[in-house]
Design a protein around this motif. Structure first.
Motif, PDB file in Angstrom:
ATOM      1  N   VAL A  43       0.827  -1.209   0.000  1.00 15.67           N
ATOM      2  CA  VAL A  43       0.000   0.000   0.000  1.00 15.67           C
ATOM      3  C   VAL A  43       0.859   1.256   0.000  1.00 15.67           C
ATOM      4  CG1 VAL A  43      -1.718   1.330   1.295  1.00 15.67           C
ATOM      5  CG2 VAL A  43      -1.885  -1.166   1.193  1.00 15.67           C
ATOM      6  N   SER A  44       1.869   1.268   0.875  1.00 14.61           N
ATOM      7  CA  SER A  44       2.685   2.478   1.028  1.00 14.61           C
ATOM      8  C   SER A  44       4.120   2.127   1.412  1.00 14.61           C
ATOM      9  CB  SER A  44       2.059   3.398   2.087  1.00 14.61           C
ATOM     10  OG  SER A  44       2.840   4.556   2.258  1.00 14.61           O
ATOM     11  N   PRO A  45       4.950   1.808   0.420  1.00 16.79           N
ATOM     12  CA  PRO A  45       6.362   1.497   0.713  1.00 16.79           C
ATOM     13  C   PRO A  45       7.081   2.620   1.476  1.00 16.79           C
ATOM     14  CG  PRO A  45       5.808   0.867  -1.534  1.00 16.79           C
ATOM     15  CD  PRO A  45       4.633   1.638  -1.009  1.00 16.79           C
ATOM     16  N   PRO A  46       6.834   3.912   1.140  1.00 13.20           N
ATOM     17  CA  PRO A  46       7.517   4.976   1.894  1.00 13.20           C
ATOM     18  C   PRO A  46       7.170   4.960   3.385  1.00 13.20           C
ATOM     19  CG  PRO A  46       6.594   5.851  -0.136  1.00 13.20           C
ATOM     20  CD  PRO A  46       6.031   4.477   0.033  1.00 13.20           C
ATOM     21  N   LEU A  47       5.900   4.654   3.697  1.00  9.99           N
ATOM     22  CA  LEU A  47       5.494   4.601   5.101  1.00  9.99           C
ATOM     23  C   LEU A  47       6.212   3.461   5.817  1.00  9.99           C
ATOM     24  CD1 LEU A  47       3.750   5.359   7.540  1.00  9.99           C
ATOM     25  CD2 LEU A  47       1.930   3.913   6.596  1.00  9.99           C
ATOM     26  N   VAL A  48       6.271   2.307   5.173  1.00  6.40           N
ATOM     27  CA  VAL A  48       6.924   1.144   5.790  1.00  6.40           C
ATOM     28  C   VAL A  48       8.406   1.417   6.013  1.00  6.40           C
ATOM     29  CG1 VAL A  48       7.541  -1.289   5.466  1.00  6.40           C
ATOM     30  CG2 VAL A  48       5.233  -0.495   4.911  1.00  6.40           C
ATOM     31  N   ASP A  49       9.034   2.131   5.080  1.00  6.39           N
ATOM     32  CA  ASP A  49      10.445   2.499   5.263  1.00  6.39           C
ATOM     33  C   ASP A  49      10.638   3.279   6.559  1.00  6.39           C
ATOM     34  OD1 ASP A  49      11.242   1.272   2.963  1.00  6.39           O
ATOM     35  OD2 ASP A  49      11.221   3.095   1.735  1.00  6.39           O
TER      36      ASP A  49
END
Length: 318
Positions: A221-227
């Motif tokens: 859904v949101s790779p930047p958030l997981v990072d």
């Protein structure tokens, strides 16, 4: 500790206040407002006008700002209201006090009227306005979703003024966000706002608890958030049977009069089975252990063991 992330970030913030406690947070807000009124001439004079007008009184005029009225905001309010005999004047006083409170809260938050209105809703009951606590904590205020970072910072400022130095926010069950309960648009909005919350200046520790599967779903859904979320990652491994037996032994030891390595009344086979039934998760294991001890007290004779068969019988109903 927040056990439900909600469907939008403003609900999460509402849960933060709910966790602090409605009355407690209301007290913090009033402390901030009253302290400012007391130390600011224009606010003080604005309110004192209501009891300085000539009126027939049976008792001498009392100073609402005296130390005896500092214990809580209700004493302060009563000190004014009890000296205003005219009903219309009392109503006018409430209006002026409301305007003053909104002005002070806004000033404390860079003139932000949205934040001021949100906090005012929490103390509005003291102005004779009935708002359910649910209405306040759902974060349904207009434009509030765009103010999440400022709102959380404002909450922390209020708490710090009470002498607290550190703020830790643990959000459990975060897998609810990716479990299908939210629409794609809601997930996108939530993850976008959460990313903004993490990126902006923050003075708190944020810990999100979720399953490994949920983390993988969130990556899609949101790779930047997981990072950002996995900058520091704590992985809780599944319990081995050896670890499960050790945990049960340690918890039982807390209630024993003499120290022992025994897992009695459980058998090792029973604990291994319970661990398997618990998905090898510590909190579920302990919950089931507690449940079985309660059943054993009611059904077993003194000296009997909690066996695998006993556990199977009762956990099938659990």
């Amino acid at each position: 500790y927040i056990n439900n992330p909600g469907t939008k970030l403003s609900e999460l913030i509402g849960s933060v206040i709910e966790s602090i406690g409605q009355e407690q947070f209301k007290k913090y807000l009033w402390n901030q407002v009253l302290e400012t009124i007391k130390n600011t001439t224009k606010y003080k004079e604005r309110l004192l006008e209501f009891i300085q007008v000539s009126q027939i009184q049976m008792f001498p005029k009392k100073d609402p700002f005296s130390t005896e009225n500092e214990a809580n905001h209700k004493l302060f309010l009563d000190a004014f209201i009890n000296q205003i005999n005219d009903k219309s004047k009392r109503k006018e006083f409430n209006i002026v006090l409301k305007q003053t409170a909104l002005e002070i809260i806004a000033e404390k938050n860079d003139g932000d009227s949205v934040i001021a209105d949100y906090f005012y809703n929490i103390i509005s009951e003291d102005f004779g306005i009935s708002k359910t606590w649910e209405t306040v904590i759902t974060g349904s205020g207009k434009y509030l979703d765009n103010k999440i970072v400022k709102l959380l910072n404002a909450i922390i400022n209020i708490i710090r003024e009470q002498g607290f130095e550190r703020f830790y926010l643990l959000v459990d069950e975060f897998e609810d966000i990716t479990s299908g309960r939210l629409t794609k648009k809601e997930i996108d909005n939530y993850s976008h706002n959460l990313r903004a919350l993490i990126d902006k200046e923050r003075r708190w520790c944020l810990l999100l608890a979720m399953t490994s599967e949920a983390l993988q779903d969130l990556k899609k859904v949101s790779p930047p958030l997981v990072d950002r979320l996995t900058d520091r990652e704590i992985k809780i491994e599944r319990l081995s049977n050896t670890q499960a037996n050790l945990i049960v032994k340690n918890y039982l030891s807390l209630s024993r009069e003499t120290e022992t390595d025994s897992i009695n009344p459980f058998t090792e086979e029973a604990i291994n089975f319970i661990n398997s039934e618990s998905g090898e998760l510590p909190r579920i294991l302990l919950r089931k252990i507690h449940y079985l001890i309660e059943r054993a007290v009611d059904e077993l004779n003194e000296g009997d063991s909690i066996t695998k068969a006993f556990a199977e019988k009762h956990l099938s109903k659990d």
